[in-house]
Design a protein around this motif. Sequence first.
Motif, PDB file in Angstrom:
ATOM      1  N   LEU A 134       0.830  -1.203   0.000  1.00  0.00           N
ATOM      2  CA  LEU A 134       0.000   0.000   0.000  1.00  0.00           C
ATOM      3  C   LEU A 134       0.869   1.260   0.000  1.00  0.00           C
ATOM      4  O   LEU A 134       0.602   2.215  -0.751  1.00  0.00           O
ATOM      5  CB  LEU A 134      -0.924  -0.016   1.215  1.00  0.00           C
ATOM      6  CG  LEU A 134      -1.882   1.172   1.380  1.00  0.00           C
ATOM      7  CD1 LEU A 134      -2.802   1.291   0.162  1.00  0.00           C
ATOM      8  CD2 LEU A 134      -2.695   1.019   2.657  1.00  0.00           C
ATOM      9  N   LEU A 135       1.913   1.270   0.814  1.00  0.00           N
ATOM     10  CA  LEU A 135       2.809   2.426   0.856  1.00  0.00           C
ATOM     11  C   LEU A 135       3.477   2.658  -0.499  1.00  0.00           C
ATOM     12  O   LEU A 135       3.625   3.807  -0.943  1.00  0.00           O
ATOM     13  CB  LEU A 135       3.882   2.205   1.935  1.00  0.00           C
ATOM     14  CG  LEU A 135       3.409   2.240   3.390  1.00  0.00           C
ATOM     15  CD1 LEU A 135       4.542   1.815   4.323  1.00  0.00           C
ATOM     16  CD2 LEU A 135       2.905   3.626   3.771  1.00  0.00           C
ATOM     17  N   GLN A 139       3.381   5.844  -2.990  1.00  0.00           N
ATOM     18  CA  GLN A 139       4.631   6.459  -3.432  1.00  0.00           C
ATOM     19  C   GLN A 139       4.659   6.618  -4.948  1.00  0.00           C
ATOM     20  O   GLN A 139       5.148   7.634  -5.468  1.00  0.00           O
ATOM     21  CB  GLN A 139       5.813   5.612  -2.960  1.00  0.00           C
ATOM     22  CG  GLN A 139       7.183   6.222  -3.264  1.00  0.00           C
ATOM     23  CD  GLN A 139       8.302   5.236  -2.992  1.00  0.00           C
ATOM     24  OE1 GLN A 139       8.186   4.046  -3.291  1.00  0.00           O
ATOM     25  NE2 GLN A 139       9.394   5.715  -2.415  1.00  0.00           N
ATOM     26  N   ARG A 140       4.129   5.629  -5.677  1.00  0.00           N
ATOM     27  CA  ARG A 140       4.121   5.693  -7.137  1.00  0.00           C
ATOM     28  C   ARG A 140       3.002   6.589  -7.680  1.00  0.00           C
ATOM     29  O   ARG A 140       2.919   6.823  -8.885  1.00  0.00           O
ATOM     30  CB  ARG A 140       3.940   4.286  -7.723  1.00  0.00           C
ATOM     31  CG  ARG A 140       5.092   3.335  -7.457  1.00  0.00           C
ATOM     32  CD  ARG A 140       4.983   2.104  -8.355  1.00  0.00           C
ATOM     33  NE  ARG A 140       3.711   1.426  -8.189  1.00  0.00           N
ATOM     34  CZ  ARG A 140       3.497   0.393  -7.368  1.00  0.00           C
ATOM     35  NH1 ARG A 140       4.488  -0.050  -6.618  1.00  0.00           N
ATOM     36  NH2 ARG A 140       2.304  -0.180  -7.304  1.00  0.00           N
ATOM     37  N   GLY A 141       2.144   7.066  -6.798  1.00  0.00           N
ATOM     38  CA  GLY A 141       1.049   7.918  -7.241  1.00  0.00           C
ATOM     39  C   GLY A 141      -0.176   7.160  -7.681  1.00  0.00           C
ATOM     40  O   GLY A 141      -1.131   7.747  -8.202  1.00  0.00           O
ATOM     41  N   ALA A 142      -0.184   5.837  -7.456  1.00  0.00           N
ATOM     42  CA  ALA A 142      -1.335   5.031  -7.850  1.00  0.00           C
ATOM     43  C   ALA A 142      -2.521   5.255  -6.928  1.00  0.00           C
ATOM     44  O   ALA A 142      -3.668   4.968  -7.290  1.00  0.00           O
ATOM     45  CB  ALA A 142      -0.960   3.545  -7.862  1.00  0.00           C
ATOM     46  N   MET A 143      -2.249   5.755  -5.723  1.00  0.00           N
ATOM     47  CA  MET A 143      -3.306   6.065  -4.761  1.00  0.00           C
ATOM     48  C   MET A 143      -2.931   7.356  -4.049  1.00  0.00           C
ATOM     49  O   MET A 143      -1.743   7.639  -3.841  1.00  0.00           O
ATOM     50  CB  MET A 143      -3.480   4.931  -3.734  1.00  0.00           C
ATOM     51  CG  MET A 143      -3.949   3.615  -4.312  1.00  0.00           C
ATOM     52  SD  MET A 143      -4.151   2.339  -3.035  1.00  0.00           S
ATOM     53  CE  MET A 143      -5.536   2.998  -2.106  1.00  0.00           C
ATOM     54  N   GLY A 144      -3.914   8.113  -3.629  1.00  0.00           N
ATOM     55  CA  GLY A 144      -3.653   9.327  -2.887  1.00  0.00           C
ATOM     56  C   GLY A 144      -3.451   9.039  -1.414  1.00  0.00           C
ATOM     57  O   GLY A 144      -4.103   8.163  -0.847  1.00  0.00           O
ATOM     58  N   LEU A 236       9.168   7.008   1.655  1.00  0.00           N
ATOM     59  CA  LEU A 236      10.125   5.933   1.358  1.00  0.00           C
ATOM     60  C   LEU A 236       9.459   4.721   0.714  1.00  0.00           C
ATOM     61  O   LEU A 236      10.120   3.928   0.039  1.00  0.00           O
ATOM     62  CB  LEU A 236      10.836   5.499   2.645  1.00  0.00           C
ATOM     63  CG  LEU A 236      11.720   6.542   3.325  1.00  0.00           C
ATOM     64  CD1 LEU A 236      12.248   6.006   4.653  1.00  0.00           C
ATOM     65  CD2 LEU A 236      12.886   6.938   2.418  1.00  0.00           C
ATOM     66  N   GLY A 237       8.169   4.549   0.949  1.00  0.00           N
ATOM     67  CA  GLY A 237       7.478   3.387   0.405  1.00  0.00           C
ATOM     68  C   GLY A 237       7.751   2.108   1.156  1.00  0.00           C
ATOM     69  O   GLY A 237       7.613   1.013   0.605  1.00  0.00           O
TER      70      GLY A 237
END
Length: 319
Positions: A134-135, A139-144, A236-237
């Motif tokens: 999820l993190l 981080q990739r912008g796939a979710m806000g 950091l993800g």
Amino acid sequence: MIGANGQGKSNLLEAVELLTSLRSHRCSSDQDLISHGCGASRLRALSDEGDKLELQLRRSGGRQALRNERLLERQLDLCGDLRCVGFSALDLELVRGEPALRRQWLDRVVLQLEPVYSTLLRHYGRLLRQRSQLLRRVQRGAMGAASTGDLLDAFDAQMALVGTRLHRRRWRALRRLEPLAAAWQARIAGLDEALTLSYRCGTALEKDLDGDSDEELWRACLERQLADQREQELHLGQCGVGPHRDEIELLLARQPARRYGSAGQQRTLVLALKLAELELVQQLWGEPPLLLLDDVLAELDPDRQQLLLEAVGRGTSAW
């Protein structure tokens, strides 16, 4: 057992370890225990009581445990009263290897004391993977980040609860193990190389919080820290707080053995740890565990070989 290299001696010992502890000292993933091109692997054994034991490892669908051809609801029921302590050449990397090796070693100790710990480990591992995924999506912008707040809150509550139970069990097990290991170290190396074991928690604990403190205090501390670290983790993800960040420090004469210990001192320390583990399991359960020795004598000098064999000779069954 005697045989040529590559004939499967280590595989047989690993199979015994899996059937008695549900874990492998060599692999952390079941996928690595299944032959290439196969969808599953199967272990079968016949106990002294005549029970047929079977553990199925599958690439999809998880594990299945059977006793007398009946599917068990709990994998732990496969183990019964049989316990084992493994000692292989890989254990000699405990001192100078990565922190994960020391966490895995301590987890195997706790498993011998509390078999239910296996369920906690799997639960935490699943939570950690899902939360980390999820993190990374955020981080990739796939979710806000804003839209995932409630979901992360739910993960944090579960991770705090399960993580606390792992932390406290590791802490208590190390405290029970330390005096035994120190005594073996003194016997092997003398008093000038006093051994101490230090649990460096992967959660920044509040003052006076230790393994004997109330579980609720630990849980609240871990949940607060997960919330405090959220912004950094989103950047950091990855998850930077919890049992997966634990370190077990091995100190000789108050100095890190990993950094300052010689090769001989490090091997002595590992031998002291394994003998202490053997003694602790026997103290707790009243009978010696099965000791699995995988080519370890070749890595020890004659004096250390003798000490290990003497310990085995006091009643421990060894392979």
